[in-house]
Write a protein that holds these residues in place. Structure first.
Motif, PDB file in Angstrom:
ATOM      1  N   ASP A 144      -0.601  -3.455  -8.064  1.00 21.52           N
ATOM      2  CA  ASP A 144      -1.930  -3.309  -8.616  1.00 21.52           C
ATOM      3  C   ASP A 144      -2.061  -1.998  -9.414  1.00 21.52           C
ATOM      4  O   ASP A 144      -2.533  -1.980 -10.559  1.00 21.52           O
ATOM      5  CB  ASP A 144      -2.875  -3.317  -7.401  1.00 21.52           C
ATOM      6  CG  ASP A 144      -4.311  -3.387  -7.800  1.00 21.52           C
ATOM      7  OD1 ASP A 144      -4.579  -4.056  -8.812  1.00 21.52           O
ATOM      8  OD2 ASP A 144      -5.143  -2.759  -7.116  1.00 21.52           O
ATOM      9  N   GLY A 200      -3.118   3.525  -3.069  1.00 26.06           N
ATOM     10  CA  GLY A 200      -3.232   2.362  -3.943  1.00 26.06           C
ATOM     11  C   GLY A 200      -2.326   1.253  -3.468  1.00 26.06           C
ATOM     12  O   GLY A 200      -1.650   1.373  -2.449  1.00 26.06           O
ATOM     13  N   ASN A 201      -2.313   0.173  -4.236  1.00 25.70           N
ATOM     14  CA  ASN A 201      -1.426  -0.948  -3.966  1.00 25.70           C
ATOM     15  C   ASN A 201      -0.415  -0.966  -5.110  1.00 25.70           C
ATOM     16  O   ASN A 201      -0.814  -0.961  -6.278  1.00 25.70           O
ATOM     17  CB  ASN A 201      -2.260  -2.227  -3.934  1.00 25.70           C
ATOM     18  CG  ASN A 201      -1.402  -3.449  -3.724  1.00 25.70           C
ATOM     19  OD1 ASN A 201      -0.440  -3.677  -4.467  1.00 25.70           O
ATOM     20  ND2 ASN A 201      -1.725  -4.229  -2.725  1.00 25.70           N
ATOM     21  N   LYS A 236       0.843  -1.195   0.000  1.00 29.07           N
ATOM     22  CA  LYS A 236       0.000   0.000   0.000  1.00 29.07           C
ATOM     23  C   LYS A 236       0.878   1.244   0.000  1.00 29.07           C
ATOM     24  O   LYS A 236       1.816   1.356   0.784  1.00 29.07           O
ATOM     25  CB  LYS A 236      -0.889   0.031   1.251  1.00 29.07           C
ATOM     26  CG  LYS A 236      -1.827  -1.162   1.376  1.00 29.07           C
ATOM     27  CD  LYS A 236      -2.892  -1.187   0.303  1.00 29.07           C
ATOM     28  CE  LYS A 236      -3.756  -2.430   0.404  1.00 29.07           C
ATOM     29  NZ  LYS A 236      -3.083  -3.658  -0.092  1.00 29.07           N
TER      30      LYS A 236
END
Lengths: 441, 481
Positions: free
Chosen positions: B433, B429-430, B402
């Motif tokens: 990802d 966000g990650n 994260k």
């Protein structure tokens, strides 16, 4: 240490003399020496063993109202002389500033009570390693899902600091700080989560038990597994004590002299204003024996005193040093260099009571990043924690943000818990907020 | 590395302390045992100066001297470390004995003759920026910034320009017999302004810097650019409406928004986390970790850039390391210790804040290579979202992946058109990802203006970031509206 203490006082006095010879009309000096040991273990093996030995000298000279600052880590006679000369050289180029100068002489601390801050820890490197290994082993024993570690450390440090100025003030304090911290990684279904726990004190015997620190680190990491985003919503939020202290920090930044005289605070002209609910009281108590934030004078030698920052929700004091006080046409509050032990009074509810009181909402256990605008109070931070319904934790939450305006958030405090965290310089329990915006899916 | 830097290092560090190479031989005879895989002594001698103006007067000036040495001895995964602010022979011998206590010592080994490899070409001149301008000239830069900012808008209430310069001389001696030096100038200027209009107040800052002398700020109108940009940013924020809350398409501007890469992938690709297996990217070399077309490098060899180093703090020449190529994870950033434990070579990313800190894998200048899209086309492609141009800072949890970064200049995008400016908000966000949701890459790669500071494990080092304009689908924006 006593011979060294005397040496340090002699050095401080000679620096002030040197400054006068260079043409300074006033000067102040701080001199520090410290030593320590820290060890880190990971997965049962030692990673690092560090021996610390630090020293530093900082001098501020005033030539009339012109100021120059210099510092050195090299305390040889030559380096000290170069440093004093550098400060005086700089003062030739800075401007006349009517607010610049030492704090007023009559405000200097005259009594230096013994606050009992010096408790060296007689621990060998081998013993420190053993302690860290025990802590980590307890952490690894918690669950087979604890698959990895990010380091368990033991550290001990003792420091000796002198502050002196040309009013004739010379203060010295000696203190110790010991800590044990553990960071563990939990893994399930290919997803990893990391969390930690730590203990810190001026007395080694006051440190939390090593096995307990390890267990809490692992339990925290395990609880975070399978976190998910929630839908974007507005909801109450409960900040755990370790975050509540930082939340109070947004308030103290906004009432600090530097922000106020630059008109760079959302709490301008707020003295006497009711910014919090009636039940919010925040005190500064500098003289608590053995406390991490205790001191008897501020970084200008001004005598500290107990005071209310917030009483019945009303702001009763700013946090000023002599410079910002003169800018504002006020008196210093003895907060040059910051605050000394802030205490936010609890409203009497336990952590469990607060979960019940929140009912449905977001229990915030970690904040990352910081988008906090000190001028407007606009607040937006990354968060993780747990979704709570009917006072019961439902599931871990991650990859969301909490946002609001600090003025609203201050006014929307509903309760302050009894679950006080004594590790930071702000002592507070969990803080329950009526509403924040949570951004997620 | 030039002989000039070695001459400076020997003169200002060894000669100044009355030390010779034969003293170093004796120090290493305390460290060269068969149980010790790696040992080094890092000498540092730094000078730092800063000036600031406020209320149109020169309010602050400071000067500092930092010098000392750190000795480390590494045995397997274990590191012993001791340092001292006093550079002298006794302190060196004491620290060597303390540092080596970590290892089970085997046979003592002979010390080789000192080699002074000269194979890295310098990326900056060994000049002392503190003396590169007179005090009067330094103050004139501050006064110019004040004047330009105040002339820019009637709403400007206060201007706080600041200027800093550091001059760092380092000398690294290691147990392979290498003696390597570097002389590192670094300058930085910043202009903060406070504006007020109709009772509303805002502030903003802008600046730049790099490994130059201070006269660099006198070139290309840099001071004017910083002052005008700070005023523009503050005025934009005065008009800002609350930022939206929720998941939406985000277009990131070029340059400084590259902080995204620093947080979302950079830290996760540092060798130490991957050796320990605590990074969300651990064990994923060869896997697709970002969208096709995404190529990210860490490049310490850019001339004069803030994050650049001729050699890192272990004496290894820096290089351009490909981290991600066309979306595929290619490599990690390494220092000597982690490279050895992972059976690979250092990539010249071993950095430390000072002699009193241990080196670890750190970024230099981290950026994404350009794609094909026109920036305007990228903005027009978004139906509803935000366009974020400037950021305050960021942070990452490398284990969960994260990351956050805080926008300080951003606009709504409505039907492909830029709308109102929005207040500062955190984007979250990650890492892997978010990288896989990069859907368009601009042709306008730019590096930041030279202001980045990266913190890791309590150590700060100067870094650079950069990227072209990017579109990321479905990132969470932490506003209130």
């Amino acid at each position: 240490m006593s011979i060294q203490e005397q040496d340090m006082q002699l050095v401080a006095a000679s620096v002030l003399e040197e400054a006068k010879k260079c043409g300074a009309t006033a000067a102040e000096v701080s001199l520090s020496k410290g030593k320590g040991l820290s060890v880190d273990v990971r997965m049962g093996e030692v990673e690092t063993l560090e021996y610390h030995r630090d020293q530093g000298l900082g001098i501020t000279v005033y030539v009339g109202n012109k100021k120059g600052v210099a510092s050195t880590g090299d305390l040889s006679k030559q380096a000290i002389q170069d440093t004093v000369e550098a400060a005086c050289r700089i003062a030739k180029y800075t401007s006349e500033d009517k607010c610049a100068g030492l704090a007023d002489a009559e405000l200097m601390a005259t009594e230096i009570p013994d606050l009992d801050l010096y408790h060296p820890w007689d621990i060998s490197a081998e013993e420190a390693i053993e302690l860290a290994k025990n802590c980590e082993q307890a952490a690894r024993d918690v669950s087979p899902l604890i698959t990895n570690a990010d380091g368990t450390g033991v550290s001990t440090y003792e420091g000796n600091r002198i502050y002196a100025n040309t009013h004739g003030f010379m203060g010295q304090n000696q203190g110790t700080r010991h800590s044990l911290s553990c960071t563990m990684v939990a893994e399930d279904d290919g997803a990893m989560q990391r969390d930690y726990w730590y203990t810190v004190s001026r007395l080694s015997k006051e440190l939390e038990d090593a096995e307990s620190v390890g267990r809490k680190a692992s339990e925290n990491a395990l609880k975070r597994l399978h976190g998910r985003q929630i839908k974007t919503t507005k909801a109450p939020a409960l900040y755990v004590p370790s975050l509540a202290g930082g939340f109070v920090g947004h308030f103290t930044s906004a009432i600090s002299g530097g922000a106020l005289y630059r008109k760079a605070s959302f709490l301008l002209d707020s003295l006497g204003e009711k910014v919090f609910p009636e039940f919010v009281h925040l005190h500064e108590k500098p003289f608590i024996p053995q406390a991490l934030g205790s001191a008897s004078y501020d970084s200008e030698g001004v005598a500290l005193r107990e005071k209310n920052l917030i009483h019945n929700g009303v702001i009763e004091s700013y946090l000023l040093g002599s410079y910002s006080a003169r800018q504002l046409g006020m008196q210093t509050t003895a907060n040059a260099g910051g605050t000394h032990n802030l205490i936010l009074e609890s409203t009497g509810e336990s952590y469990e009571d607060l979960l019940q009181k929140m009912g449905t909402g977001f229990l915030v256990t970690e904040l990352i990043g910081s988008s906090v605008n000190g001028m407007t109070g606009d607040y937006s931070r990354g968060a993780s924690g747990f979704w709570v319904e009917n006072g019961e934790i439902q599931f871990p939450v991650e990859e969301v943000t909490v946002a609001g305006n600090l003025r609203d958030m201050f006014n929307n405090i509903i309760a302050v818990g009894t679950d006080v965290d004594y590790r930071g310089s702000t002592r507070t329990g969990s803080i329950l907020l009526e509403e924040v915006t949570i951004a997620g899916q | 590395m030039s002989n000039e830097s070695m001459d400076i290092a020997q003169e200002s560090i060894l000669n100044a302390a009355g030390l010779t190479e034969s003293h170093l031989d004796q120090v290493f005879s305390e460290l060269n045992y068969s149980g010790i895989d790696l040992a080094d002594v890092y000498f540092q001698s730094s000078r730092f100066e800063s000036w600031s103006m406020e209320e149109q007067i020169v309010k602050g000036g400071s000067y500092s001297i930092e010098q000392g040495f750190g000795i480390r001895a590494v045995s397997g995964e274990q590191t012993g470390f001791a340092y001292s602010d006093e550079i002298n022979f006794e302190a060196l011998i004491d620290s060597a004995k303390a540092a080596r206590a970590i290892a089970n010592l085997g046979q003592s080994q002979s010390v080789q003759a000192w080699r002074k490899p000269n194979d890295a070409s310098p990326l900056y001149l060994p000049e002392n920026p503190l003396t590169s301008l007179s005090e009067t000239e330094k103050i004139a830069l501050l006064a110019l910034a004040d004047e330009v900012a105040r002339a820019e808008s009637e709403y400007v209430q206060e201007v706080i320009p600041s200027l800093s310069a550091s001059y760092e001389v380092i000398l690294v001696a290691d147990n392979s017999g290498n003696l390597i030096s570097d002389v590192r100038p670094l300058v930085r200027m910043n202009v903060t302004v406070i504006v007020e209009k109709n009772g509303e107040r805002e502030s903003a800052g802008f600046g730049g810097g790099g490994r130059h002398g201070l006269s660099w700020f006198e070139q290309e109108d840099r001071v004017r650019v910083y002052a005008k940009e700070a005023v523009r940013l503050a005025l934009v924020n005065l008009e800002a409406i609350p930022a939206p809350a929720g998941t939406m398409d985000v277009v990131l501007g070029n340059g400084w928004p590259g902080i995204l890469l620093h947080e979302a992938v950079g830290h996760g690709l540092e060798g130490d986390f991957n050796r320990k297996g605590t990074s969300a990217f651990s064990g994923r070399i060869g896997e697709q970790v970002a969208a096709k077309g995404v190529t990210v490098v860490d490049d310490g060899t850019l001339e004069g850039c803030r994050g650049s180093l001729t050699v890192d703090d272990e004496g290894t020449p820096t290089q351009c390391t490909t981290l991600i190529e066309d979306g595929e994870l290619k490599g990690y950033m390494q220092d000597k210790l982690n490279a050895k434990l992972m059976d690979t070579q250092s990539t010249g990313n071993g950095r430390r804040e000072s002699y009193s800190h241990l080196p670890m894998p750190r970024m230099t200048n981290t950026y994404m290579l350009p794609g094909e899209h026109d920036p305007q086309e990228i903005i027009e492609s978004v139906e509803n979202g935000i366009y974020a141009v400037s950021f305050g800072g960021g942070q990452v949890d490398i284990t969960s992946g994260k990351f956050v970064f805080s926008s300080s200049e951003a606009y709504l995008i409505e039907n492909g058109k830029l709308g109102a400016p929005i207040k500062g908000a955190t984007l979250i966000g990650n890492g892997p990802d978010a990288m896989s949701r990069i859907s368009m890459i601009g042709n306008d790669l730019a590096l930041d203006s030279g202001v980045g500071v990266c913190g890791k494990a309590g150590q700060s080092v100067p870094v650079g970031v950069g990227q072209p304009t990017l579109r990321i689908n479905q990132l969470t924006v932490g506003g209130t509206a």
